[in-house]
Every structure is written in structure tokens, then in C-alpha cells.
Scaffold this active site. Structure first.
Site, short mmCIF file in Angstrom:
data_model
loop_
_atom_site.label_atom_id
_atom_site.label_comp_id
_atom_site.label_asym_id
_atom_site.label_seq_id
_atom_site.Cartn_x
_atom_site.Cartn_y
_atom_site.Cartn_z
CG ASP A 1 -1.83 1.03 1.27
OD1 ASP A 1 -3.26 0.66 1.63
OD2 ASP A 1 -1.74 2.17 0.92
CG ASN B 1 -4.20 11.14 -5.69
OD1 ASN B 1 -3.59 11.59 -6.71
ND2 ASN B 1 -4.88 10.05 -5.54
CD GLU C 1 -4.59 4.02 -1.63
OE1 GLU C 1 -5.49 4.28 -2.57
OE2 GLU C 1 -4.53 4.75 -0.54
#
Ligand code: MG
Length: 311
Positions: A183, A191, A227
Site C-alpha cells: 500500500d 493526490n 493504491e
């Protein structure tokens, strides 16, 4: 046929493979001559041999004689269509009789076409060409349905397929199988801070770094979620898998993707959970997935940017 060969070389990076199965050597010779310049041609003179070659070579098209001594063409077709590994191979039946009833049976069994002896080379080439084009399109479509559109690695469906396939393989071999769940740390903040375009670029680079870390042909990486990535390492014990996971993490750090919002580093890092199991009869890969998930959670809870368990 030249144009068809060109598109195979361009899109599949290889020549198409044709199996000719007929108990008459003369028919095989005629057909071999028609296609050997553009295709890799395999030959079988019995139904049993045809089935064997199909399993070993996975041809892109089969020209299949109906009347053969041991297993007839219809039965060969039935068996190939029943096996998921060979069910998508198009089959064109060859027969001496030109009877509508035969054609109905052949199409009912899942054959794509039907040609009659004596062989008319122009017609056979045209029909084979058409079916090879359709086969190539189908292969490309099936492959793209298993890829993650953004990163080009496998998608969740591919991961599920691969995990089950490799689990079963390791069960047969009595080998361990390892799973790495990964992860990207603080990716939401990435983001928010850099925008989704930079976020997408980051995912692509991480996926590429992971693909390049895996060296063996049977290892695979897939995008598991937003992700999250998952790497399947068949025939790998815990120690080997932890070593691989540490290398993955090092390679992601080495990308040096700036991440100002991270609490633990100035660059993009990841948390990785690793689990290993040796499959036993009656068990499924869910246990492996659950175990790796617990380790991933552990890696995050104990500070991120690390592999759990510790080597
Ligand atoms: Mg025959």
C-alpha cells in the site's frame, strides 16, 4: 495470408500456430504446404495425438478431420471445448462428405467452420485466414480485460485468477506460495497535494518498479485496489518473499518521487505485508490473502514505510 501474418507479428509478436489433424498423410501434406510459410504448423495423424498436441502447444486454429480410427473429430472437438485451457481454440472440420447433416453436427459442437475434401486451396486459405484474424482479436480482447488500464499490470480479476491457478500448482508440487500486499503510504494526501494527474503518474511508476523487481516468469504483480498492489510469488518461502518485499520497498524509495505530505519520509514509500503458506488439500488461497492483509495492517500500524513481518 501475408497481411494476417503481419498483424500477428505486430500484435502477438509471433506467428500463428495451426494444428492439422488427419489420418491421411496426403491431406496433411497438402495443408502443410498451404500454411507452413506463414504459420507454425503442427501435425497429428490420430485423435489421441491431436488432443496431446493441443495440450502441449495450444494452437490458434485446428483443422480437424471428422473420420479418424481412434477418437473421431467430433469427440476431439467435444473434449477440447470442455477444457477451459483449449475451449477458445477455433476448430474447422475437414470431411470427405459434403452433407448438410454433418455441417449441423459440427457447428453444434462449437466448430467455427467446415471444409470438404478434395481441398480447394483458395477457399481453405481464405477461411483459415478469417478465423486466425478472429482468434487474434479475441486473444487481444481477453488479454486487455485482465489488465489495469492505468498501470498496465494485471487487474483485480487477473490477480484472482493467478492466485487460484498458482495455489493449485503449488498444492500439486507441495511447494510454498507467498503473497506480498503493498500500500503506498499517505497516497490520499499525495493526490490532494499534487493533483490526480501526478497521482496517476506515481501509480504508474510504482507499478513499473514492482514489475521490474520480479524476475521469474511465474511471479506476477497486479493492482489490487486504488493504491494497493499485490505480488504473487509461487514456489517461494517466507525468507525469500521477505527479501523480495524489502527490494520492492527499496526500489520504490529509489524512484525518489517527492511527497511533502508524508509523515515518514520526503519521498514516496510503501507499507508491505508478506505471508507464506504451503497449500493443503481442502484449503483455498483466502487464508493466504487474509494473512498477508494482517501483516499489511501491522506494517501500517507500526509506522509505515516497512515490511512486516521483520526478517
Ligand atoms: Mg480421415
Amino acid at each position: 495470408m501475408e497481411r494476417i501474418l503481419e498483424s500477428w507479428l505486430l500484435h502477438a509478436n509471433r506467428r500463428p500456430k495451426i494444428l492439422i489433424a488427419d489420418d491421411q498423410p496426403t491431406t496433411i501434406r497438402v495443408l502443410h504446404e498451404l500454411f507452413s510459410a506463414q504459420c507454425d504448423v503442427f501435425m497429428a495423424t490420430s485423435g489421441a495425438q491431436a488432443l496431446k498436441v493441443c495440450q502441449a502447444e495450444l494452437p490458434d486454429l485446428i483443422l480437424l478431420d471428422v473420420v479418424m480410427d481412434d477418437i473421431d473429430g467430433h469427440e476431439v472437438c467435444r473434449q477440447l471445448k470442455a477444457d477451459p485451457a483449449t475451449s477458445t481454440i477455433p476448430i474447422i472440420f475437414i470431411t470427405a462428405q459434403n452433407q448438410e447433416a454433418d455441417e449441423v453436427v459440427a457447428l453444434g459442437l462449437g466448430a467455427v467452420d467446415f471444409i470438404t475434401k478434395p481441398i480447394n486451396s483458395v477457399i481453405v486459405r481464405a477461411r483459415v485466414g478469417t478465423q486466425l484474424t478472429v482468434k487474434l482479436q479475441g486473444d487481444l480482447l481477453r488479454a486487455s480485460a485482465l489488465l489495469d488500464g492505468l498501470t498496465g499490470v494485471g487487474n483485480r480479476r487477473k490477480f484472482d485468477d493467478d492466485l487460484l491457478t498458482n495455489w493449485r500448482q503449488c498444492l500439486r508440487e507441495k511447494n510454498p506460495i507467498s503473497l506480498v500486499l503493498l500500500d503506498i503510504d499517505y497516497f490520499k494526501r499525495y493526490n490532494d497535494h499534487y493533483g490526480h494527474q501526478r497521482g496517476d503518474a506515481c501509480l504508474k511508476r510504482v507499478a513499473k518498479a514492482l514489475s521490474e523487481t520480479l524476475r521469474r516468469p511465474y511471479d506476477s504483480v497486479a493492482r489490487y485496489g486504488g493504491e494497493e498492489f499485490a505480488c504473487i510469488l509461487p514456489r517461494t518461502g517466507l525468507e525469500g518473499a521477505l527479501g523480495m518485499a524489502e527490494t520492492m520497498l527499496a526500489n520504490i524509495r529509489e524512484l525518489e518521487i517527492e511527497h511533502k505530505g508524508s509523515d515518514i519520509d520526503r519521498v514516496i514509500t510503501a507499507s508491505l505485508g508478506v505471508a507464506t503458506l504451503t497449500p493443503t488439500t481442502g484449503s483455498g488461497p483466502e487464508a493466504l490473502l487474509a494473512a498477508a492483509d494482517i501483516q499489511l495492517y501491522q506494517a501500517k500500524r507500526s509506522g509505515r514505510g516497512r515490511v512486516c513481518p521483520k526478517l
